[in-house]
Write an enzyme that holds these catalytic residues in place. Structure first.
Site, PDB file in Angstrom:
ATOM      1  N   SER A 197       0.983  -1.147   0.093  1.00 28.20           N
ATOM      2  CA  SER A 197      -0.105  -0.086   0.014  1.00 28.20           C
ATOM      3  C   SER A 197       0.818   1.243   0.011  1.00 28.20           C
ATOM      4  O   SER A 197       1.937   1.197   0.654  1.00 28.20           O
ATOM      5  CB  SER A 197      -1.007   0.043   1.407  1.00 28.20           C
ATOM      6  OG  SER A 197      -1.628   1.238   1.373  1.00 28.20           O
ATOM      7  N   ASN A 236      -1.657  -6.986   0.058  1.00 30.35           N
ATOM      8  CA  ASN A 236      -2.715  -7.294  -0.508  1.00 30.35           C
ATOM      9  C   ASN A 236      -2.794  -8.282  -1.459  1.00 30.35           C
ATOM     10  O   ASN A 236      -1.546  -8.487  -2.288  1.00 30.35           O
ATOM     11  CB  ASN A 236      -3.070  -5.837  -1.301  1.00 30.35           C
ATOM     12  CG  ASN A 236      -3.378  -4.520  -0.515  1.00 30.35           C
ATOM     13  OD1 ASN A 236      -4.060  -4.846   0.365  1.00 30.35           O
ATOM     14  ND2 ASN A 236      -2.848  -3.489  -1.177  1.00 30.35           N
ATOM     15  N   LYS A 250       0.212  -3.563   5.067  1.00 27.72           N
ATOM     16  CA  LYS A 250      -0.618  -4.426   4.365  1.00 27.72           C
ATOM     17  C   LYS A 250       0.138  -5.273   3.219  1.00 27.72           C
ATOM     18  O   LYS A 250       1.009  -4.827   2.750  1.00 27.72           O
ATOM     19  CB  LYS A 250      -1.779  -3.478   3.326  1.00 27.72           C
ATOM     20  CG  LYS A 250      -2.533  -2.830   4.342  1.00 27.72           C
ATOM     21  CD  LYS A 250      -3.678  -1.977   3.548  1.00 27.72           C
ATOM     22  CE  LYS A 250      -4.627  -3.098   3.023  1.00 27.72           C
ATOM     23  NZ  LYS A 250      -5.509  -2.271   1.942  1.00 27.72           N
ATOM     24  N   ARG A 280     -22.230 -13.510 -45.696  1.00 30.34           N
ATOM     25  CA  ARG A 280     -21.175 -13.034 -44.892  1.00 30.34           C
ATOM     26  C   ARG A 280     -21.626 -11.858 -44.256  1.00 30.34           C
ATOM     27  O   ARG A 280     -22.359 -10.867 -44.998  1.00 30.34           O
ATOM     28  CB  ARG A 280     -19.819 -12.816 -45.769  1.00 30.34           C
ATOM     29  CG  ARG A 280     -18.603 -12.446 -44.838  1.00 30.34           C
ATOM     30  CD  ARG A 280     -17.256 -12.204 -45.828  1.00 30.34           C
ATOM     31  NE  ARG A 280     -17.133 -13.302 -46.776  1.00 30.34           N
ATOM     32  CZ  ARG A 280     -16.750 -13.026 -48.165  1.00 30.34           C
ATOM     33  NH1 ARG A 280     -16.531 -11.759 -48.578  1.00 30.34           N
ATOM     34  NH2 ARG A 280     -16.580 -14.016 -48.811  1.00 30.34           N
TER      35      ARG A 280
END
Length: 446
Positions: free
Chosen positions: A275, A283, A281, A314
């Site tokens: 972070s 993550n 942190k 087509r």
């Protein structure tokens, strides 16, 4: 941010997949189309449709012919497809009378679609190789953690005990099935596209089928029963399998994100992301990417499926829609597999935290086990009532359910054995064995 994060210099390492991306560059697309033109000339020469000397000249030039994609841009914008500009440039490079035999009897869609199939063949090989590698990693996790007991959760709430091995087997089983479906689909997917102007090959006359057979041989792509210019069901089926594969990875990613939550902390998935302001942190970036890519492909599938709706022989509009969606779906699938292959072998499983979390309910997650044990003595209704009374007492006094149950009945039950979560994992080990056996057989046979 660029228009597509897949080719962003800044975001590319997060979203992109260099090995898959190499198959969907302008240069790779040009190379596949040039390969078709060389093979077509050879196939027609073998059938006596064009002179052998002209086919040799075309093949010689095609071996080195790689025009700058930018030189085809104006022609592509005008024609809505790069093939006319490519053919014009190739003819100019060949020169002389031989040039008139370039692209003889073919149409742009033959070149473009067959070039796509040639690149899809390589892309599928990459996807299946990674899938099998992930299958092996999940087999290892399932077997290692056969007896690693954890709480099972339904609707995000604690339910009854399970094992991490069974959870890993639950991630593994869909991959085996999807890999098998992709393998089966390849027989229809890797097919020559060759129909001429309106899917009749009238331009080549009575040698058309022989040329088709020769071209299929040159490119190692079997022909279909009829040209598939406006029949896109197999491509839609392939896109659906990409979505299923991404979805299976996304389900695993979602589980891992939840298991990695600070309050749960049972598994740490992959390399943690930091972070900018909170140094504590870690993550779960890789697991989050699996979720994101799964949701992306699920959304793209709805768009891609609309490309199946062609008008008459087509459609320009439906065809172009494929170009906008399919490469990104393949890229997302490849990127998700790459993340998963890197992450799964390195999962940090915290068995101590799993055991601690099993105690959070103070025995409540084994209420079902207690009810069924009591039902053998009291009948189901009375057993259910007794367990609910014990749960109420446990909640009121913050005590364990299995400390309250013996106070309410004197039936002969081994409460100490019953309160051990490891004794209420049912057929988990048998299910793991089934999944692992099937997975081992699948990767051995592939």
């Amino acid at each position: 941010m660029t228009i597509s994060p897949f080719d962003s210099a800044m975001l590319g390492n997060l979203f992109a997949d260099a090995e898959i991306a190499a198959l969907f560059t302008d240069d790779a697309q040009i190379a596949s189309m040039v390969l078709f033109e060389a093979a077509l000339a050879s196939a027609e020469a073998r059938a006596g449709v064009i002179p052998e000397a002209s086919a040799n000249r075309i093949a010689d030039v095609c071996r080195e012919f790689r025009p700058d994609p930018a030189t085809l841009a104006a022609g592509t914008a005008n024609a809505g497809v790069p093939v006319p500009a490519l053919v014009k440039a190739l003819k100019a490079e060949i020169g002389g009378d031989d040039a008139r035999y370039v692209h003889f009897g073919a149409t742009s869609q033959d070149v473009f679609d067959t070039g796509l199939v040639l690149r899809l063949r390589d892309a599928v090989a990459i996807i299946r190789r990674r899938t099998r590698k992930l299958i092996k990693a999940l087999i290892a996790q399932a077997e290692t953690h056969r007896a690693t007991v954890m709480i099972g959760r339904t609707r995000s709430q604690q339910a009854v005990p399970t094992t991490f091995g069974l959870k890993a087997a639950g991630w593994l089983a869909p991959l085996v099935r999807i890999d098998h479906r992709i393998d089966t689909l390849c027989a229809d997917l890797f097919r020559l596209s060759f129909g001429g102007a309106a899917g009749t090959l009238a331009s080549i006359g009575d040698k058309a089928i022989e040329v088709e057979r020769n071209l299929a041989d040159e490119l190692e792509l079997p022909p279909t029963d009829m040209p598939w210019h406006s029949q896109r069901d197999v491509l839609v089926d392939f896109a659906a399998q990409l979505t299923a594969l991404s979805g299976a990875l996304g389900k695993m990613g979602q589980d891992l994100v939840l298991l990695a939550q600070s309050e749960i902390a049972e598994v740490q998935p992959g390399k943690g992301g930091g972070s900018s302001t909170m140094p504590h942190k870690s993550n779960p970036v890789q697991a989050e990417m699996l979720i994101t890519l799964a949701r992306f492909n699920a959304g793209q599938l709805g768009t891609f499926a609309q490309s199946q709706i062609h008008e008459h022989e087509r459609s320009g509009a439906s065809w172009l829609l494929e170009w906008l969606t399919l490469p990104q779906m393949i890229m997302a699938t490849g990127a998700g597999l790459a993340q998963a292959v890197d992450m799964v072998p390195n999962l940090k499983v915290n068995a101590d935290r799993m055991a601690a979390n099993l105690e959070l309910s103070r025995g409540a997650m084994l209420a079902e086990a207690a009810t069924f044990a009591l039902a053998e003595h009291l009948g189901r209704d009375e057993a259910d009532k007794l367990v609910k009374d014990a749960l109420a007492r446990s909640a009121a006094s913050q005590s364990n359910l299995f400390d309250e149950l013996p106070k309410l009945t004197d039936v002969g039950i081994d409460w100490a054995k019953l309160r051990d979560p490891a004794n209420y994992i049912g057929q988990a080990d048998d299910y793991i064995e089934r999944v692992v056996t099937t997975a081992r057989r699948a990767i051995k046979d592939s």
